[in-house]
Motif scaffolding. Sequence first.
Motif, mmCIF file in Angstrom:
data_model
loop_
_atom_site.group_PDB
_atom_site.id
_atom_site.type_symbol
_atom_site.label_atom_id
_atom_site.label_comp_id
_atom_site.label_asym_id
_atom_site.label_seq_id
_atom_site.Cartn_x
_atom_site.Cartn_y
_atom_site.Cartn_z
ATOM 1 N N CYS A 25 0.826 -1.209 0.000
ATOM 2 C CA CYS A 25 0.000 0.000 0.000
ATOM 3 C C CYS A 25 0.861 1.261 0.000
ATOM 4 N N THR A 77 0.129 5.642 0.520
ATOM 5 C CA THR A 77 -0.832 6.713 0.764
ATOM 6 C C THR A 77 -0.383 7.970 0.033
ATOM 7 N N GLN A 119 -5.514 5.810 0.000
ATOM 8 C CA GLN A 119 -4.464 4.792 0.122
ATOM 9 C C GLN A 119 -4.665 3.786 -1.009
#
Lengths: 214, 81
Positions: free
Chosen positions: A49, A51, A83
């Motif tokens: 991930c 952001t 995100q």
Amino acid sequence: MTEEPKLLEPLATAVGFVLKLVIALLALGFVLSLFNSNVHVGWSSGNVCATDQNFLSSTSGDSTLDQMEFLPKGGATVGLHPQFCTSNPSGFQRLLVTFEQLPTLLMAVGSLLWLNALLRRAARDGVYTLRTTAGIKRFGWWLLVGSLVVSAAKAAAQAALLATLTGRATSTAASWLSTWSFPTGMVFTALGLFTFARILRAGAAMREDLEGTV
Amino acid sequence: MSSTEPPEGHGIEVHLDRLLAERGMTLTELAQRVGVTTVNLSILKNGRAKAVRFTTLTSLCEALDCQPGDLLAYRPEGRPG
């Protein structure tokens, strides 16, 4: 001279303890990674991930937020950073995550090792010595340069990872700069160490004079 | 009797060895009389001391029955004594 090791407490004990703990945890993580596929040290697995700190959506309440726990009160707004995640990261994306996390870890462990060695040497050779003050100054340079390099590398990796997840063609200097957070705390700690080394050097000179006084 | 060569940074010579010889006194004996360790007196005698306390100088002058000028002398650096 016999009292001088006591001057280094409680920092010397705390650093020694934390260093042993960190090394034990890293060793444990490495051993576990050999037997458990869910545990990885230095190489991410599962979701990757990133952001986007540049994009901020602000709202004062709607049907989506109503389902969430952070309901804003009247007049208050909620800021949301998107995100981006992928459950099937490519090798390059995993590498970027590693480049994002590993420098910080290396810097932290390196700083602990350096500080531990510095404290041990100061306990052995004496606190008020030119050698110790030079060691403090070198440690200050390590923190200053290291924190700037690590934060820049981390920002570059974050920006590049974000570019792979958002479909942006490449990570630009602007996106890198917006991701970069200046390591204020570390920089001021380093500057503080430079000043402390100067004060200690003056103390070392006074100590030398005192030892030569009959 | 040669006096101790002053170290770099100052031109003060210490004539403790000469005074001790003139009075037939040992360094250990003097150390006991003035209440200064033999190590510190040795540092003073060999010209490695950076400073002398007035209290030490007073005790030395009392024990050796001398004036500070008998114990210390100024010789400009680089000039042979």
